[in-house]
Every structure is written in structure tokens, then in C-alpha cells.
Design an enzyme around this catalytic site. Structure first.
Site, PDB file in Angstrom:
ATOM      1  N   ARG A 113      -2.750  -1.955   7.646  1.00 61.86           N
ATOM      2  CA  ARG A 113      -2.426  -0.858   6.727  1.00 61.86           C
ATOM      3  C   ARG A 113      -1.807  -1.360   5.415  1.00 61.86           C
ATOM      4  O   ARG A 113      -0.919  -0.747   4.842  1.00 61.86           O
ATOM      5  CB  ARG A 113      -1.493   0.163   7.398  1.00 61.86           C
ATOM      6  CG  ARG A 113      -2.054   0.742   8.682  1.00 61.86           C
ATOM      7  CD  ARG A 113      -3.345   1.523   8.435  1.00 61.86           C
ATOM      8  NE  ARG A 113      -3.854   2.070   9.685  1.00 61.86           N
ATOM      9  CZ  ARG A 113      -4.799   1.491  10.448  1.00 61.86           C
ATOM     10  NH1 ARG A 113      -5.336   0.333  10.076  1.00 61.86           N
ATOM     11  NH2 ARG A 113      -5.205   2.054  11.568  1.00 61.86           N
ATOM     12  N   SER A 159      -2.779   9.860  11.279  1.00 64.75           N
ATOM     13  CA  SER A 159      -1.611   9.178  11.824  1.00 64.75           C
ATOM     14  C   SER A 159      -0.522   9.059  10.762  1.00 64.75           C
ATOM     15  O   SER A 159      -0.773   8.585   9.655  1.00 64.75           O
ATOM     16  CB  SER A 159      -1.990   7.776  12.321  1.00 64.75           C
ATOM     17  OG  SER A 159      -2.890   7.860  13.400  1.00 64.75           O
ATOM     18  N   GLU A 218       2.845   5.298   7.532  1.00 60.32           N
ATOM     19  CA  GLU A 218       1.683   4.715   6.871  1.00 60.32           C
ATOM     20  C   GLU A 218       1.136   5.649   5.800  1.00 60.32           C
ATOM     21  O   GLU A 218       0.273   5.249   5.023  1.00 60.32           O
ATOM     22  CB  GLU A 218       0.594   4.343   7.880  1.00 60.32           C
ATOM     23  CG  GLU A 218      -0.119   5.484   8.560  1.00 60.32           C
ATOM     24  CD  GLU A 218      -1.241   4.985   9.471  1.00 60.32           C
ATOM     25  OE1 GLU A 218      -1.003   4.041  10.242  1.00 60.32           O
ATOM     26  OE2 GLU A 218      -2.343   5.533   9.391  1.00 60.32           O
TER      27      GLU A 218
END
Length: 311
Positions: free
Chosen positions: A185, A233, A303
Site C-alpha cells: 500500500r 478496506s 490505508e
């Protein structure tokens, strides 16, 4: 001062470039929350992005907005420039069937990842099927090394076309994947850099097999992840563990702050209801981080891009 700089920027741009003032972030993000972006410039070509960079003052903040599926912007808004890619930057160049066993698919930075996956598969190219389950854009995938279902962008990216917004010396160049510092990420792409295109490695494959793999990913997502207004997410997985498992173990499924709640279906998703605010989402993110840290000692890292909050 920012207002004067924004006015000067808008005057310096060609009338052919579509500009909008005070655009609610809620209309550009999948959480459907967030305040006004002072100036949004719609760029339909690499030349448009370069024109913005050349006219951009050094102190004006810049935000590149893709599909808005990884962004939380504060209710107070963003006193800078939002760049939205469209037009020619939504184009795809896919080799014809019967080409060599391996090839490159070249996509504009605004191409939606599911579109990239499905069109490559339909043309008989495999390797990008995992993108069917990621509701982002090519530019966003490069910037955050997007991944899912056991794969990540690092595995398939060959090179990225990046515009560096730097006044008179604004420049565009293709960068090989090994210069982008891709990791989980993460990339080295900066806030004043815009990914306008990318080339991906693909291999010849049976379209039916590719479609079957994508159908399985879609079935899994429907069974295991919520729909509605969410940003995928929220937290990165800590090494050797799952953010969703930690949040679930802390008993946080269903926890609500205002119009934002932790999904009952997947604990690493936060959903919003009509009337929710960015402050609700941010407060819930911070509550989840505290509770997980108190219970497990693990400090979760978001994230999603969080902009306009103190921390």
C-alpha cells in the site's frame, strides 16, 4: 491568499479546460461525505495536466481524485486544487489476439480497474483479473500499490507515466516500476505528481478461464464484503495478521458514530448512511484504532487517504 492564487490559476488555464468551484467532496468519493474542494479541474489529456502544473502556484495544495474510493476529506473542505482525470485518460490500448504470449496493456490513469480487468480478459489476456474486485482507478492503483485476492499492482506493473507539477518545469515521463518504490500500500509517487497512464504485463489466456476467475472474485466479494457507501478496506493489515480480524476480536462490528458504522459483514469496512459527515467517519476510525490498540497492542494504520484532519 489561496483564493487569489486560485483565481489566478483559473484565469491562466485555457477556457477549454472545465473548472468548477466549491465542488463537494461528497460527490466525488464513495463514502459520500466531505466538504467543498475550492477548485476542481477536469483534465482530458496529458497536456491538460501539464497545463495545470505550469500554471500552478508553488503554495497551492493539490489533490488528485480518481474514483474516490480511498479518500476521506474533512467537512471543512480543501482550499486547493482537485484534479480529476477523464477523456483521453480513460483510454485503453490492448494488443490484438494472436500477439506474442506476453504483452503490455497500456491504460490511462482514469481507467476504472474493473474495466481494465474485463476488457483485457475479453481480448484473451490474463493477469489482471484481480482488479475486477477493486473499485479504484489505474492512477490510484499505482499510487498505493493496490491489491487484493492474493495479488498486487507491483506484480503486473511495467511502468507508469507521471506528470510532475512544478510550475514552468512541469514534466512528464515514463518511470519503470523499479523506480517507484512499491511496497504494501505504498509508492514514492508524491502529492504533486499525477499518474496519467500505466503499462501492465499480461499473458495470453483463454477468455472463458479469465471470466471464470473474475466471476469467482465477484461472488466472494458479494458474500464477504458489504455494499453501499464505503471505501473498501480502511486499515492496512499488520504483518502476519488481519485488520478485520483484530477489529472483530475487539467486538467492534456494528459500532456507530453518527452516520458511520463498522460493517457487520466485514469489520475492516466502514459504511455511511445519508446524513453522515466526514467527522463521523474520522471519529469512528480513531475509536477503532484506540480500541484495537488497547485490546491487542497493535496500532492499525489507515490505508485510506485522510485529508484535512489534525491527525
Amino acid at each position: 491568499m489561496a483564493g487569489a492564487e486560485l483565481d489566478a490559476l483559473e484565469r491562466a488555464l485555457s477556457p477549454a479546460l472545465r473548472c468548477e468551484q466549491d465542488v463537494p467532496a461528497a460527490t466525488l468519493t464513495t463514502w459520500r461525505v466531505g466538504g467543498p474542494i475550492a477548485l476542481v479541474v477536469h483534465c482530458a489529456s496529458v497536456g491538460d495536466v501539464e497545463a495545470v502544473g505550469k500554471a500552478l502556484g508553488p503554495s497551492l495544495p493539490v489533490l488528485t481524485i480518481g474514483r474516490g474510493s480511498n479518500l476521506l476529506l474533512a467537512d471543512a473542505g480543501f482550499a486547493g486544487v482537485g484534479i480529476v482525470l477523464e477523456g483521453d485518460l480513460e483510454s485503453l490500448s490492448i494488443p490484438a489476439a494472436g500477439s506474442p504470449a506476453v504483452a503490455d496493456v497500456v491504460a490511462g490513469g482514469a481507467v476504472a480497474l474493473p474495466v481494465l480487468a474485463r476488457q483485457a480478459a475479453a481480448a484473451g489476456w490474463s493477469g489482471l483479473e484481480f482488479y475486477v474486485g477493486i473499485p479504484g482507478s489505474v492512477g490510484g492503483a499505482v499510487r498505493m500499490n493496490a491489491g487484493g485476492h492474493g495479488h498486487e499492482t507491483l506484480e503486473v506493473l511495467r511502468r507508469a507515466e507521471v506528470v510532475t507539477l512544478d510550475g514552468a518545469i512541469t514534466s512528464t515521463r515514463w518511470r519503470p516500476v523499479d523506480t517507484l518504490d512499491l511496497s504494501y500500500r505504498h509508492s514514492s509517487i508524491g502529492s504533486r505528481e499525477v499518474v496519467v497512464g500505466a503499462a501492465f504485463a499480461v499473458a495470453a489466456g483463454d477468455p472463458a478461464d479469465c471470466v471464470a476467475r473474475m466471476d469467482e472474485i465477484v461472488r466472494w466479494r458479494r458474500a464477504n464484503q458489504p455494499g453501499g457507501a464505503n471505501a473498501g478496506s480502511v486499515f492496512s493489515n499488520p504483518p502476519g495478521d488481519s485488520a478485520g480480524r483484530l477489529i472483530d476480536a475487539a467486538g467492534l462490528k456494528g459500532t456507530r458514530v453518527g452516520g458511520a458504522s463498522v460493517s457487520e459483514k466485514h469489520a475492516n469496512f466502514i459504511q455511511t448512511q445519508p446524513g453522515a459527515t466526514a467527522a463521523d467517519v474520522h471519529a469512528l476510525i480513531e475509536l477503532v484504532r484506540r480500541r484495537v490498540a488497547d485490546g491487542s497492542g497493535v496500532v492499525l494504520a489507515p490505508e485510506v487517504r485522510i485529508i484535512g484532519f489534525d491527525h
